[in-house]
Motif scaffolding. Structure first.
Motif, PDB file in Angstrom:
ATOM      1  N   GLU A  55       0.831  -1.200   0.000  1.00  0.00           N
ATOM      2  CA  GLU A  55       0.000   0.000   0.000  1.00  0.00           C
ATOM      3  C   GLU A  55       0.867   1.252   0.000  1.00  0.00           C
ATOM      4  N   HIS A  59       0.514   2.844  -3.580  1.00  0.00           N
ATOM      5  CA  HIS A  59      -0.665   3.703  -3.502  1.00  0.00           C
ATOM      6  C   HIS A  59      -0.500   4.904  -2.580  1.00  0.00           C
ATOM      7  N   ARG A 155      -8.056   2.274 -11.916  1.00  0.00           N
ATOM      8  CA  ARG A 155      -7.143   2.870 -10.941  1.00  0.00           C
ATOM      9  C   ARG A 155      -5.741   2.383 -11.231  1.00  0.00           C
ATOM     10  N   ASP A 157      -1.635   2.201 -10.192  1.00  0.00           N
ATOM     11  CA  ASP A 157      -0.730   2.409  -9.070  1.00  0.00           C
ATOM     12  C   ASP A 157       0.392   3.353  -9.491  1.00  0.00           C
TER      13      ASP A 157
END
Length: 209
Positions: A55, A59, A155, A157
């Motif tokens: 994460e 992200h 989406r 990354d």
């Protein structure tokens, strides 16, 4: 460098959008049909700690310094190898993994323009020298790969969102790695039909599993 132990360590590499997940699923199905136990995993994110690191590196909002990014990937790799990959290999399982050391050399080395030798050495230290028995490189030009991503993602990354010149450097780095270690790499033209790619991979592994 140390090779895998009693099991078999297979990694899939390539740029974003080349079809690694598809081929991993097909290969897992084939290996299982031959009576082999398969541990399918990925980097980053193959462990609970790895999910948290994934994460951050993929992200996190805002920039991450290139060296910090390389260190985060290495931290994930150290934990992943120690707690999941090596135990599976010691049991005699086949570990089928999406991305490994070569990804760091290509993405953080060539992509982020860090020293690829330093990045590789860092990763090897983190993994205690463990190298795959076979690395399947799915090769596809970055324009075609991007078109595939655009058709499948809503989406992106942090790495997928990089410019085309970044992905061109990544692809070139992968091909250089494969040329330097032809005994470890199987380079596959990822523009071919899915079933043809799967058949080529199976043919390379047929006498090993």
């Amino acid at each position: 460098m140390e090779a895998a132990g009693r099991g078999l360590f297979i990694t899939l590499e390539g740029g974003d959008g080349v079809g690694k997940s598809t081929q991993a699923a097909l290969l897992e199905e084939w290996l299982t049909s031959r009576g082999r136990r398969v541990v399918r995993t990925r980097e980053p994110g193959g462990t609970e700690a790895g999910v948290e690191i994934r994460e951050i590196v993929l992200h996190h909002r805002g920039d991450i310094a290139p060296r910090a990014e390389a260190l985060l990937y290495a931290a994930d790799r150290a934990h992943h190898v120690a707690t999941l990959v090596r135990p599976a290999l010691d049991r005699g399982d086949i570990v089928l993994q999406d991305r490994y050391i070569d990804s760091s050399v290509a993405y953080q080395g060539a992509g982020r323009v860090l020293d690829p030798v330093e990045v590789r050495d860092l990763s090897l230290w983190a993994a205690e020298g463990l190298l795959p028995d076979l690395t399947i490189l799915l090769d596809l030009d970055e324009t075609t790969a991007r078109a595939r991503l655009d058709g499948a993602r809503t989406r992106y990354d942090r790495l997928e969102a990089e410019r085309s010149d970044f992905h061109a450097r990544v692809r070139a780095a992968y091909l250089e790695l494969a040329a330097a270690e032809p005994e470890r790499f199987l380079v596959v033209d990822a523009s071919r039909p899915v079933d043809e790619i799967a058949a080529e991979i199976r043919a390379r592994l047929d006498d090993r599993v």
